[in-house]
Design a protein around this motif. Sequence first.
Motif, mmCIF file in Angstrom:
data_model
loop_
_atom_site.group_PDB
_atom_site.id
_atom_site.type_symbol
_atom_site.label_atom_id
_atom_site.label_comp_id
_atom_site.label_asym_id
_atom_site.label_seq_id
_atom_site.Cartn_x
_atom_site.Cartn_y
_atom_site.Cartn_z
ATOM 1 N N UNK A 74 -1.514 -5.935 0.121
ATOM 2 C CA UNK A 74 -2.557 -6.719 -0.641
ATOM 3 C C UNK A 74 -4.079 -7.284 -0.306
ATOM 4 N N UNK A 75 -5.172 -6.790 -1.246
ATOM 5 C CA UNK A 75 -6.383 -6.586 -1.017
ATOM 6 C C UNK A 75 -6.425 -7.261 -2.127
ATOM 7 N N UNK A 76 -8.288 -6.894 -2.599
ATOM 8 C CA UNK A 76 -9.130 -8.579 -3.694
ATOM 9 C C UNK A 76 -8.614 -6.737 -4.887
ATOM 10 N N UNK A 77 -8.761 -5.749 -3.805
ATOM 11 C CA UNK A 77 -9.455 -4.275 -4.652
ATOM 12 C C UNK A 77 -7.783 -3.261 -4.463
ATOM 13 N N UNK A 78 -7.179 -2.905 -5.377
ATOM 14 C CA UNK A 78 -6.090 -2.011 -4.963
ATOM 15 C C UNK A 78 -6.366 -0.838 -6.225
ATOM 16 N N UNK A 79 -6.345 0.563 -5.273
ATOM 17 C CA UNK A 79 -7.077 1.655 -6.345
ATOM 18 C C UNK A 79 -5.643 2.594 -6.142
ATOM 19 N N UNK A 80 -5.137 3.021 -6.878
ATOM 20 C CA UNK A 80 -3.732 3.720 -6.827
ATOM 21 C C UNK A 80 -4.243 5.157 -8.189
ATOM 22 N N UNK A 81 -3.944 6.609 -7.153
ATOM 23 C CA UNK A 81 -4.028 8.398 -7.820
ATOM 24 C C UNK A 81 -2.894 8.043 -8.630
ATOM 25 N N UNK A 82 -3.409 8.581 -9.528
ATOM 26 C CA UNK A 82 -1.905 8.999 -10.499
ATOM 27 C C UNK A 82 -1.362 10.420 -9.235
ATOM 28 N N UNK A 83 0.899 10.316 -9.330
ATOM 29 C CA UNK A 83 0.842 11.058 -8.652
ATOM 30 C C UNK A 83 2.024 10.652 -6.634
ATOM 31 N N UNK A 84 1.435 8.797 -6.451
ATOM 32 C CA UNK A 84 1.008 8.804 -5.786
ATOM 33 C C UNK A 84 2.880 7.490 -5.561
ATOM 34 N N UNK A 85 3.750 7.367 -4.683
ATOM 35 C CA UNK A 85 4.841 6.821 -5.105
ATOM 36 C C UNK A 85 4.832 5.266 -3.758
ATOM 37 N N UNK A 86 5.102 4.286 -5.273
ATOM 38 C CA UNK A 86 5.460 2.750 -3.906
ATOM 39 C C UNK A 86 6.863 2.224 -4.223
#
Length: 131
Positions: free
Chosen positions: A100-112
């Motif tokens: 939870x945040x105003x901005x979230x940056x997710x890189x390719x390859x991350x597992x969520x």
Amino acid sequence: NTIKKMNIDIKTLDLDKEMDVISVSSSFKGDFQFGRYTRIEGSINGTIRSSGTLIIGEQAKINADIDGKTVVINGSLEGDVTASDIICVGDTAQINGRLKAPKIDVSDGAKINGKLIMARFHPKFKELENR
């Protein structure tokens, strides 16, 4: 450096400042509060509060809820993260929990495995959180 790959202003992180480091051979349980710049490479089980930049390194194993300003995740995390500024998820991150945040940056390859909530902090934020 995973941070440099992300779409955030590196100058605002000021990584040349003095940083506290929890090494890969360290393991802690409890409630922790960090300021300034902190990098975790070891294991933490509990809760984490950070008033500065918190970096979870590639080798870190975190089982904790995190509340901070800027949180960078490159390792393994089991728990919810709330950031007042930004959450950056690196390509080596493995996360099971809510972000939870105003901005979230997710890189390719991350597992969520979880929920991403991007919203400014205001009274209606609780409504978004419970959906």
